[in-house]
Design an enzyme around this catalytic site. Structure first.
Site, short mmCIF file in Angstrom:
data_model
loop_
_atom_site.label_atom_id
_atom_site.label_comp_id
_atom_site.label_asym_id
_atom_site.label_seq_id
_atom_site.Cartn_x
_atom_site.Cartn_y
_atom_site.Cartn_z
N HIS A 1 5.37 6.21 0.88
CA HIS A 1 6.12 5.21 0.14
C HIS A 1 5.24 4.00 -0.15
O HIS A 1 4.16 3.84 0.44
CB HIS A 1 7.37 4.76 0.92
CG HIS A 1 7.07 4.13 2.25
ND1 HIS A 1 6.77 4.88 3.37
CD2 HIS A 1 7.02 2.83 2.66
CE1 HIS A 1 6.56 4.09 4.40
NE2 HIS A 1 6.69 2.83 3.99
N HIS B 1 4.50 6.15 7.98
CA HIS B 1 4.54 5.76 9.38
C HIS B 1 4.58 7.01 10.24
O HIS B 1 5.33 7.95 9.95
CB HIS B 1 5.75 4.88 9.66
CG HIS B 1 5.84 3.69 8.76
ND1 HIS B 1 4.83 2.77 8.65
CD2 HIS B 1 6.80 3.29 7.90
CE1 HIS B 1 5.16 1.84 7.78
NE2 HIS B 1 6.36 2.14 7.30
N GLN C 1 1.61 4.37 1.79
CA GLN C 1 1.52 4.50 3.24
C GLN C 1 2.59 5.43 3.77
O GLN C 1 3.49 5.87 3.05
CB GLN C 1 1.71 3.12 3.87
CG GLN C 1 3.06 2.49 3.53
CD GLN C 1 3.19 1.07 4.07
OE1 GLN C 1 3.83 0.87 5.11
NE2 GLN C 1 2.61 0.10 3.37
N LYS D 1 -7.11 -2.78 2.64
CA LYS D 1 -7.16 -2.58 4.09
C LYS D 1 -7.72 -1.20 4.44
O LYS D 1 -8.01 -0.38 3.57
CB LYS D 1 -5.75 -2.75 4.68
CG LYS D 1 -5.17 -4.15 4.49
CD LYS D 1 -3.79 -4.26 5.11
CE LYS D 1 -3.20 -5.65 4.92
NZ LYS D 1 -1.84 -5.77 5.52
N ARG E 1 -2.47 4.10 5.85
CA ARG E 1 -2.61 3.77 4.43
C ARG E 1 -3.65 4.65 3.76
O ARG E 1 -4.60 5.11 4.40
CB ARG E 1 -3.02 2.30 4.26
CG ARG E 1 -2.06 1.29 4.86
CD ARG E 1 -2.59 -0.13 4.67
NE ARG E 1 -1.67 -1.13 5.22
CZ ARG E 1 -1.69 -1.54 6.48
NH1 ARG E 1 -2.58 -1.05 7.31
NH2 ARG E 1 -0.83 -2.44 6.89
N GLU F 1 12.26 3.21 9.19
CA GLU F 1 12.62 1.88 8.68
C GLU F 1 13.66 1.97 7.58
O GLU F 1 13.91 3.05 7.02
CB GLU F 1 11.37 1.14 8.17
CG GLU F 1 10.74 1.76 6.93
CD GLU F 1 9.50 1.00 6.49
OE1 GLU F 1 9.29 0.90 5.26
OE2 GLU F 1 8.73 0.53 7.34
N SER G 1 0.81 -1.22 0.00
CA SER G 1 0.00 0.00 0.00
C SER G 1 0.84 1.27 0.00
O SER G 1 1.98 1.30 0.48
CB SER G 1 -0.91 0.00 1.22
OG SER G 1 -0.16 -0.10 2.41
N LYS H 1 7.97 4.61 13.68
CA LYS H 1 8.44 3.47 12.89
C LYS H 1 9.33 3.92 11.73
O LYS H 1 9.00 3.70 10.57
CB LYS H 1 7.24 2.68 12.36
CG LYS H 1 7.62 1.34 11.73
CD LYS H 1 6.39 0.69 11.09
CE LYS H 1 6.76 -0.58 10.35
NZ LYS H 1 5.62 -1.15 9.61
#
Length: 385
Positions: A224, A62, A60, A249, A243, A87, A58, A85
């Site tokens: 991203h 964070h 999205q 979702k 998302r 990453e 997706s 988050k």
């Protein structure tokens, strides 16, 4: 691989019943090291993953720490923890992703060459984007946010109609000209997610292609989507994802559009730095984690020096053995995962006649037979500051 409740790891110790890593660490806080215990209140601060992406993930972002705490308090059934988050994804194969907003010049080209995209925006939004100073990558933030928010909030019928027009035109034009990478991507995404606004959102974002051994990191609030390929991924211990496209979702479009960093330009790509002849380190600008790749040629051994924090190792390819200072030795093979407490050192031996995945070894450009491991640990700068 870690202690997050959404997918916790278990410690297997001989014939004993498997125990949650989190519970084991509560009994053995010294395994984290003094600095980590003090900094993260006895929690393992990183989460380690392997992703194999056959269908785009997706669009999205964070949340940062403050937003994560707010979302967790108000929607704990969706946002399962109060942590941020950041990453990093380290490519194992050719890896494609959308990451961050394109520069103003590229967005102008989209407006001029993709009429279906332009038609979805309000006229004043088009004018603002076309008049952004392209020499100032941060100058179009307000215009960009307004335009992105407009498209992400379009009704489904409008999106579906314009997507049909876009796809019909591109399928016709590819008979007489070579499509751009972004246009080819739009065709792929529309097949995977018909009538999804995320196809149009992709025109806002950088389309990057990583070679094996390259990595990209993402701070909080950066949009991203991972498109295809395989990677090892490391992040702070969190499962918070907001998302708004390319997904069946839950979508939180309002939150996503308000939280994003509307900064334009390509993301930094890391190639890692050699910290020893056999170890390449990838250190993003986040304290919670770093990733190392260890390559032990067939028949050779290397010493892994003790570090002040905990580590999780994934044996990616090959077979061999691990021997600790006190003399304990265990075989290791592709797919094994082990936790190393702080302050431990060991020797890795790569056995001859490896039965690992030669395809995986060859893909990274190294060639030959090696025992290959990936290590996730707390960022080394935490211990040197």
């Amino acid at each position: 691989m870690g202690t997050h409740g959404s997918g916790p790891s278990f410690v297997c110790d001989g014939d004993k019943e498997p125990e949650l890593l989190r519970d084991w660490l509560l009994k053995h806080p010294e395994a984290l090291g003094e600095d980590v215990v003090r900094r993260w209140q006895g929690e393992l601060p990183f989460l380690f993953k392997v992703l194999s992406i056959a269908k785009a993930l997706s669009i999205q972002a964070h949340p940062d720490k403050r937003l994560a705490e707010f979302l967790h308090m108000n929607q704990p059934h969706v946002y399962k923890d109060p942590n941020h988050k950041p990453e990093m994804a380290l490519a194992l194969t050719k890896f494609e992703a959308l990451c961050g907003f394109v520069n103003p010049e590229e967005l102008k080209e989209v407006l001029e060459s993709v009429p279906e995209f332009r038609a979805l925006l309000k006229e004043h939004e088009v004018e603002m984007l076309l008049n952004v100073d392209t020499s100032n990558s941060g100058g179009g933030g307000t215009a960009l946010q307004e335009a992105f928010t407009t498209i992400m909030n379009l009704d489904k019928d409008t999106v579906a109609e314009k997507l049909r027009e876009l796809i019909t035109r591109l399928e016709t034009e590819q008979q007489v000209r070579k499509l751009t990478p972004k246009e080819e991507l739009a065709l792929v995404l529309e097949k995977q997610y018909p009538d999804d606004v995320g196809v149009f959102a992709s025109f806002f974002l950088n389309y990057i292609r990583l070679a094996p051994g390259e990595a990209v990191y993402l701070s909080a609030n950066v949009p991203h989507a991972y498109i295809s390929g395989e990677c090892v991924e490391c992040m702070a211990t969190s499962d918070n994802v907001v998302r708004a496209g390319l997904t069946p979702k839950f979508r939180d479009t309002e939150i996503l559009c308000s939280m994003l960093k509307y900064e334009q330009g390509l993301p930094d790509v890391l190639n890692g730095s050699l910290v020893s002849p056999n170890t390449r380190r990838y250190s993003p600008p986040f304290d919670e984690f770093e990733v190392e790749r260890l390559d032990v040629p067939e028949g050779n051994s290397i010493e892994f020096s003790a570090v002040p924090g905990p580590s999780i190792f994934l044996v990616f390819d090959g077979t061999g053995s691990i021997t600790f200072v006190e003399g304990n030795s265990s075989p290791v093979k592709r797919g094994d995962i082990f936790f190393l407490p702080a302050g431990n050192q060991f020797t890795l031996l790569a056995k001859s006649g490896l039965n690992g995945n030669k395809q995986a070894s060859a893909n990274d450009g190294k060639g030959g037979n090696s025992l290959i491991l990936f290590r996730a640990g707390v960022n080394s700068r935490v211990f040197s500051s």
